[in-house]
Write a protein that holds these residues in place. Structure first.
Motif: not given
Length: 353
Positions: A129-143, A145-157
């Motif tokens: 559990m760590t801080e993950v950037n919830l970036i959008s498909r264009d790489g923008s976004g500042e939100a 969340a503290e979620i599973q590290l594996c999910t970081a690769h889910w975000y992006g375009g």
């Protein structure tokens, strides 16, 4: 004052003068002798010590990371690379709105200490559990969340954004340590690497006889390509089904794989470059072939610190917000400091005023 008292004071004065004169003559007698030399030596030693202390005080750290609210400096020249093995949960062949990154099943940080001629690995739990950037498909976004590290690769375009977001998440989790490069490959391609080294020998930690009758727990095998995939990928239906158990198998396999690669490089120095070029299309990386060669040279000439893991607590929770229970791993603060200190030769900064 009486005459007798004046005479006593006069002789007392003469006595003091005589003692001072004698002391001065003794000093003159020994000038340039042993005592003088010893004095010079002490002066030289003091000077050298003061100069050494001044140099040490002026030495600036190469970098600083922050763990648990405390700052830690490192003075060695480090290079760090993140190796990512992804699953097939997303749609990385898609583009634009159709793209969705796969989860990062396997995460391994390599730290090369060029100053100490050492290197080591940190295997990271995908469920950490760590801080993950919830970036959008264009790489923008500042939100975040503290979620599973594996999910970081889910975000992006695209796959590059997904890798960069994973690098950011790992760096944050480890106190802001800079990461110089990444290499991502789908776990489905592991059999290809196994084939390149002629298989990896392991003593099976778990029973896989349901998928291969030869894969009985406790058996020592040189894994075929398909067996290697099942051994480091499968989790459900294997043992306690926990990711921490799978990580032990992955660590075991990676140790054997690294030994086989070392043997290959000794007999064929360009081996890594050939494999790198061969599977470049299947991988996503910002590491050049030249840098890969330097990494291989550094590993051959350096001492290994082994593969380290973070201690912590496993829980089940719903941090992802999808109403489903998922595994969550909370790294120990003490373990974070211990592991990073060993890998990076950290020095805790004293209280600042």
């Amino acid at each position: 004052m009486h005459k007798k008292e004046k005479i006593k004071l006069f002789f007392l004065f003469l006595g003091v003068v005589a003692v001072m004169a004698a002391f001065w003559l003794v000093l003159r007698h020994f000038e340039g002798g042993v005592d003088a030399k010893m004095t010079d030596e002490f002066l030289i030693d003091d000077t050298e010590q003061m100069e050494a202390e001044a140099v040490e005080a002026d030495k600036s750290p190469v970098g600083t990371i922050k763990l648990n609210g405390d700052k830690y400096d490192y003075y060695d020249e480090l290079e760090t690379y993140l190796i990512i093995g992804t699953d097939a949960s997303g749609n990385e062949s898609g583009t634009g709105e159709e793209y969705r990154g796969n989860m990062a099943d396997f995460l391994l940080l390599m730290v090369v200490d060029k100053t100490a001629n050492e290197y080591g690995f940190l295997q990271l739990n995908r469920d950490a559990m760590t801080e993950v950037n919830l970036i959008s498909r264009d790489g923008s976004g500042e939100a975040t969340a503290e979620i599973q590290l594996c999910t970081a690769h889910w975000y992006g375009g695209d796959s590059e954004m997904s890798c960069e977001n994973t690098v950011t998440a790992v760096s944050k989790m480890l106190g802001g340590i800079p990461i110089d490069g990444y290499y991502a490959m789908n776990m489905d391609d592991i059999p290809k690497l196994n084939q390149e080294v002629g298989g990896v020998e392991v003593t099976l930690e778990e029973d896989f006889s349901d998928v291969d009758s030869a894969m009985v727990k406790g058996t020592t095998l040189t894994l075929t390509d398909e067996q290697a995939y099942h051994y480091i990928h499968d989790r459900y239906g294997v043992g306690d089904e926990k990711n921490t158990s799978r990580m032990k198998r992955q660590k075991q396999y990676m140790k054997g794989l690294m030994e086989k690669i070392k043997q290959k490089v000794k007999s064929e120095p360009t081996f890594l470059n050939k494999v790198f070029s061969k599977y470049k299309k299947e991988a996503t990386t910002n590491i050049s072939s030249g840098k890969l060669s330097r990494m291989a040279e550094a590993m051959n000439a350096s001492k290994s610190k082994g593969t380290l893991v973070l201690k912590g607590e496993n829980k089940v929770g719903q941090a992802l917000g999808d109403g489903i229970d998922h595994a969550e791993f909370y790294p120990s603060c003490e373990s974070l400091v211990e592991v990073m200190t060993k890998l990076c030769n950290l020095q805790k900064r004293q209280n600042e005023t």
